[in-house]
Design a protein around this motif. Structure first.
Motif, PDB file in Angstrom:
ATOM      1  N   THR A  51      51.177   2.569   6.338  1.00 38.31           N
ATOM      2  CA  THR A  51      52.787   2.196   6.336  1.00 38.31           C
ATOM      3  C   THR A  51      53.470   3.546   5.967  1.00 38.31           C
ATOM      4  N   ARG A  57      56.629   4.541  10.948  1.00 38.40           N
ATOM      5  CA  ARG A  57      54.753   5.615  10.382  1.00 38.40           C
ATOM      6  C   ARG A  57      53.624   4.395  10.056  1.00 38.40           C
ATOM      7  N   SER A  59      49.209   4.214   9.984  1.00 37.50           N
ATOM      8  CA  SER A  59      48.266   4.434  10.329  1.00 37.50           C
ATOM      9  C   SER A  59      47.063   3.457  10.109  1.00 37.50           C
ATOM     10  N   ARG A 105      52.156  11.372   8.381  1.00 38.45           N
ATOM     11  CA  ARG A 105      51.051  10.233   9.319  1.00 38.45           C
ATOM     12  C   ARG A 105      49.765  10.874   8.860  1.00 38.45           C
TER      13      ARG A 105
END
Length: 127
Positions: A51, A57, A59, A105
């Motif tokens: 993050t 954002r 992932s 990302r």
């Protein structure tokens, strides 16, 4: 340089939960991303979740999406990994990492974008 210390690992039965913490100390002002990686015996280290500090954002690896959640406490320079519905295949040493560059990302999963690493915490899930 910044130091990262993980905690919260342990032994849990399949289906159980654990919450990992990673506290960053030292010169942390330049850190923009925080990630979790893991390494199981005989396997290469792999991405788990990551993050940005603002958590706008995030992932996740396909293997943990929907079961694991990454979050931050900016005031305490701490990142968490809430792990639910744990499986034996989640057994590994979990490493926290911090990066000074956010390249998008997709790059949250790339180890080369992380500058600092913790020593890891063991997570063992019994069947």
């Amino acid at each position: 340089q910044a130091q990262l210390i993980e905690s919260g690992g342990g032994l849990v039965q399949a289906g159980g939960s654990l919450r990992l913490s990673c506290a960053a100390s030292g010169p942390t002002s330049g850190i923009v991303t925080m990630g979790w990686f893991r390494q199981a015996p005989g396997r290469e280290r792999e991405f788990v979740a990551a993050t940005t500090w603002s958590t706008d954002r995030t992932s996740y690896a396909d293997s943990v999406r929907g079961r694991f959640t990454v979050s931050t406490d900016n005031a305490k320079n701490t990142v968490f990994l809430q792990m639910n519905s744990l499986k034996p295949e989640d057994t590994a040493i979990y490493y926290c990492a911090a990066g000074r560059t956010y390249a998008g990302r997709a790059y949250l999963q790339d180890e080369s974008f992380y500058d600092y690493w913790g020593r890891g915490t063991q997570v063992t899930v019994s069947s």
